[in-house]
Write an enzyme that holds these catalytic residues in place. Structure first.
Site, PDB file in Angstrom:
ATOM      1  CB  SER A  59      -0.981  -0.102   1.101  1.00 53.91           C
ATOM      2  OG  SER A  59      -0.149  -0.110   2.487  1.00 53.91           O
ATOM      3  NE  ARG A  82     -12.003  -5.753 -18.441  1.00 52.03           N
ATOM      4  CZ  ARG A  82     -12.269  -6.838 -18.857  1.00 52.03           C
ATOM      5  NH1 ARG A  82     -12.128  -7.178 -20.101  1.00 52.03           N
ATOM      6  NH2 ARG A  82     -12.765  -7.715 -17.994  1.00 52.03           N
ATOM      7  CG  HIS A  83      -4.949  -2.699 -15.884  1.00 55.02           C
ATOM      8  ND1 HIS A  83      -4.851  -3.822 -15.035  1.00 55.02           N
ATOM      9  CD2 HIS A  83      -4.601  -3.012 -17.253  1.00 55.02           C
ATOM     10  CE1 HIS A  83      -4.207  -4.863 -15.923  1.00 55.02           C
ATOM     11  NE2 HIS A  83      -4.150  -4.656 -16.992  1.00 55.02           N
ATOM     12  CB  SER A  92     -13.215  11.505 -28.643  1.00 53.82           C
ATOM     13  OG  SER A  92     -14.170  11.437 -29.009  1.00 53.82           O
ATOM     14  NE  ARG A  94     -19.976  10.383 -28.773  1.00 51.42           N
ATOM     15  CZ  ARG A  94     -20.919  10.882 -28.172  1.00 51.42           C
ATOM     16  NH1 ARG A  94     -20.651  11.183 -26.821  1.00 51.42           N
ATOM     17  NH2 ARG A  94     -22.022  11.390 -28.444  1.00 51.42           N
ATOM     18  CG  HIS A 173      -1.788  -5.574 -10.805  1.00 47.42           C
ATOM     19  ND1 HIS A 173      -1.994  -6.883 -10.336  1.00 47.42           N
ATOM     20  CD2 HIS A 173      -3.033  -5.426 -11.650  1.00 47.42           C
ATOM     21  CE1 HIS A 173      -3.092  -7.288 -10.790  1.00 47.42           C
ATOM     22  NE2 HIS A 173      -3.736  -6.618 -11.613  1.00 47.42           N
ATOM     23  NE  ARG A 178      -3.207  -6.173 -19.233  1.00 48.58           N
ATOM     24  CZ  ARG A 178      -4.483  -6.731 -19.633  1.00 48.58           C
ATOM     25  NH1 ARG A 178      -4.302  -7.692 -20.633  1.00 48.58           N
ATOM     26  NH2 ARG A 178      -5.643  -6.509 -19.415  1.00 48.58           N
TER      27      ARG A 178
HETATM   28  C1  LIG Z   1      -3.274 -12.896 -20.137  1.00 50.56           C
HETATM   29  C2  LIG Z   1      -4.496 -12.214 -20.096  1.00 50.56           C
HETATM   30  C3  LIG Z   1      -5.748 -12.652 -20.541  1.00 50.56           C
HETATM   31  C4  LIG Z   1      -7.056 -12.074 -20.567  1.00 50.56           C
HETATM   32  N1  LIG Z   1      -8.168 -12.515 -21.055  1.00 50.56           N
HETATM   33  C5  LIG Z   1      -9.338 -11.945 -20.844  1.00 50.56           C
HETATM   34  C6  LIG Z   1     -10.694 -12.269 -21.697  1.00 50.56           C
HETATM   35  O1  LIG Z   1     -10.648 -13.444 -22.226  1.00 50.56           O
HETATM   36  N2  LIG Z   1     -11.638 -11.694 -21.430  1.00 50.56           N
HETATM   37  C7  LIG Z   1     -11.783 -10.637 -20.529  1.00 50.56           C
HETATM   38  O2  LIG Z   1     -12.805 -10.192 -20.247  1.00 50.56           O
HETATM   39  N3  LIG Z   1     -10.866 -10.372 -19.793  1.00 50.56           N
HETATM   40  C8  LIG Z   1      -9.509 -10.753 -19.975  1.00 50.56           C
HETATM   41  N4  LIG Z   1      -8.327 -10.313 -19.486  1.00 50.56           N
HETATM   42  C9  LIG Z   1      -8.449  -9.176 -18.606  1.00 50.56           C
HETATM   43  C10 LIG Z   1      -8.465  -9.487 -17.121  1.00 50.56           C
HETATM   44  O3  LIG Z   1      -9.525 -10.213 -16.625  1.00 50.56           O
HETATM   45  C11 LIG Z   1      -8.540  -8.219 -16.144  1.00 50.56           C
HETATM   46  O4  LIG Z   1      -9.949  -7.276 -16.388  1.00 50.56           O
HETATM   47  C12 LIG Z   1      -7.459  -7.137 -16.361  1.00 50.56           C
HETATM   48  O5  LIG Z   1      -6.221  -7.966 -16.591  1.00 50.56           O
HETATM   49  C13 LIG Z   1      -7.561  -6.075 -15.454  1.00 50.56           C
HETATM   50  O6  LIG Z   1      -6.711  -6.617 -14.251  1.00 50.56           O
HETATM   51  P1  LIG Z   1      -7.284  -6.755 -12.828  1.00 50.56           P
HETATM   52  O7  LIG Z   1      -8.876  -7.424 -12.864  1.00 50.56           O
HETATM   53  O8  LIG Z   1      -6.434  -7.175 -12.026  1.00 50.56           O
HETATM   54  O9  LIG Z   1      -7.791  -5.369 -12.301  1.00 50.56           O
HETATM   55  P2  LIG Z   1      -7.193  -4.036 -12.071  1.00 50.56           P
HETATM   56  O10 LIG Z   1      -8.283  -3.069 -12.329  1.00 50.56           O
HETATM   57  O11 LIG Z   1      -5.751  -3.654 -12.461  1.00 50.56           O
HETATM   58  O12 LIG Z   1      -7.040  -4.054 -10.223  1.00 50.56           O
HETATM   59  C14 LIG Z   1      -5.921  -4.275  -9.645  1.00 50.56           C
HETATM   60  C15 LIG Z   1      -6.318  -5.405  -8.615  1.00 50.56           C
HETATM   61  O13 LIG Z   1      -7.111  -4.685  -7.718  1.00 50.56           O
HETATM   62  C16 LIG Z   1      -8.038  -5.800  -6.957  1.00 50.56           C
HETATM   63  N5  LIG Z   1      -9.297  -5.285  -7.628  1.00 50.56           N
HETATM   64  C17 LIG Z   1      -9.720  -4.186  -8.567  1.00 50.56           C
HETATM   65  N6  LIG Z   1     -11.118  -4.291  -8.537  1.00 50.56           N
HETATM   66  C18 LIG Z   1     -11.589  -5.182  -7.710  1.00 50.56           C
HETATM   67  C19 LIG Z   1     -12.784  -5.680  -7.479  1.00 50.56           C
HETATM   68  N7  LIG Z   1     -14.081  -5.057  -7.993  1.00 50.56           N
HETATM   69  N8  LIG Z   1     -13.041  -6.768  -6.770  1.00 50.56           N
HETATM   70  C20 LIG Z   1     -11.969  -7.141  -6.137  1.00 50.56           C
HETATM   71  N9  LIG Z   1     -10.622  -6.903  -6.289  1.00 50.56           N
HETATM   72  C21 LIG Z   1     -10.347  -6.016  -7.240  1.00 50.56           C
HETATM   73  C22 LIG Z   1      -7.475  -6.829  -7.882  1.00 50.56           C
HETATM   74  O14 LIG Z   1      -6.766  -7.679  -6.889  1.00 50.56           O
HETATM   75  C23 LIG Z   1      -6.914  -6.272  -8.831  1.00 50.56           C
HETATM   76  O15 LIG Z   1      -5.950  -7.402  -9.424  1.00 50.56           O
HETATM   77  C24 LIG Z   1      -7.080 -10.869 -19.417  1.00 50.56           C
HETATM   78  C25 LIG Z   1      -5.932 -10.617 -18.951  1.00 50.56           C
HETATM   79  C26 LIG Z   1      -4.840 -10.908 -19.128  1.00 50.56           C
HETATM   80  C27 LIG Z   1      -3.659 -10.475 -18.493  1.00 50.56           C
END
Ligand SMILES: Cc1cc2nc3c(=O)[nH]c(=O)nc-3n(C[C@H](O)[C@H](O)[C@H](O)COP(=O)(O)OP(=O)(O)OC[C@H]3O[C@@H](n4cnc5c(N)ncnc54)[C@H](O)[C@@H]3O)c2cc1C
Length: 213
Positions: A59, A82-83, A92, A94, A173, A178
């Site tokens: 942290s 997605r992170h 954009s 749009r 992370h 990645r």
């Molecule tokens: C090799 C690979 C293949 C993938 N394939 C797919 C796929 O086929 N389809 C698809 O949809 N996605 C896919 N993803 C995306 C993956 O599922 C994650 O959405 C993405 O990597 C974001 O990482 P994260 O979930 O660790 O989230 P981040 O947003 O980076 O969050 C960091 C950390 O915070 C914590 N955290 C954040 N939000 C929450 C929450 N709401 N609840 C609990 N803990 C939380 C978790 O510990 C998380 O690891 C893939 C990713 C990788 C690396």
């Protein structure tokens, strides 16, 4: 990279801003946890940071953050956003006219060798698809279709610029997820460029990830 300035090199990563004296700030936050609030040397700070990371006390890394301008395809920005522990600002489709073809060509397409009896080459197929997409986009605009609707015909390969701000814990992370071979190749390149920057800026925080470049 000034606000609104175009990125011209793809994929590319430019450091826009970073917490000043980030490692010292992180070390001070760690010292607070253990009530050892006296001044220490840079070497002691570095060791304390590495120890905390090793024990999972991460942290402290959230006190520092960095902002990057990333030039890449929309394939990669779709994955980046997605992170969730982040702030993003993306060019954009749009509001910006995308009439000029601007797309990423994966090296794998260029390298795909000729297949006996199959014509045209992978690169020619790819370029044809891009040409049709952009011609269609322009034709829709000519017919009065708004940019935000015409963009439905544009491909994932579209080049874009995104600004991303993440704290150091999230950057670690992202690099772990990645920069590895299981990630999309263009994404691996982006993650490795981010890591190269962070190794310069904060070696105590990112040094244990150096072998991922
Ligand atoms: C090799 C690979 C293949 C993938 N394939 C797919 C796929 O086929 N389809 C698809 O949809 N996605 C896919 N993803 C995306 C993956 O599922 C994650 O959405 C993405 O990597 C974001 O990482 P994260 O979930 O660790 O989230 P981040 O947003 O980076 O969050 C960091 C950390 O915070 C914590 N955290 C954040 N939000 C929450 C929450 N709401 N609840 C609990 N803990 C939380 C978790 O510990 C998380 O690891 C893939 C990713 C990788 C690396």
């Amino acid at each position: 990279v000034a606000g609104g300035e175009e990125v011209t090199d793809f994929p590319s990563v430019t450091l826009v801003a970073i917490t000043p004296d980030a490692e010292s700030l992180i070390a001070r936050s760690a010292r607070t946890c253990y009530a050892t609030n006296h001044l220490t040397s840079l070497e002691e700070d570095a060791k304390r940071i590495r120890d905390c990371i090793q024990r999972g006390h991460e942290s402290i890394l959230e006190h520092a953050s960095a902002t990057f301008a990333i030039g890449c395809s929309r394939v990669v920005t779709h994955e980046l956003v997605r992170h969730r522990i982040a702030a993003y600002s993306q060019r954009s489709q749009r509001y910006v006219n995308e009439s000029e073809p601007s797309y990423f060509t994966p090296p794998e397409i260029v390298k795909a060798g000729p297949v006996a009896g199959v014509w045209p080459s992978a690169l020619e197929v790819y370029e044809l698809a891009m040409d049709v997409a952009w011609r269609s986009y322009r034709e829709l605009l000519v017919r009065g279709v708004p940019k935000q609707i015409a963009r439905y015909v544009l491909p994932n390969a579209c080049l874009t610029t995104i600004w991303a701000t993440w704290n150091f814990r999230e950057i670690r992370h992202i690099i772990k997820l990645r920069a590895g071979k299981e990630a999309q190749p263009e994404m691996q390149e982006v993650a490795k460029k981010i890591l190269a920057i962070m190794l310069e800026e904060a070696p105590s925080v990112f040094g244990d990830l150096a072998d991922r470049i």
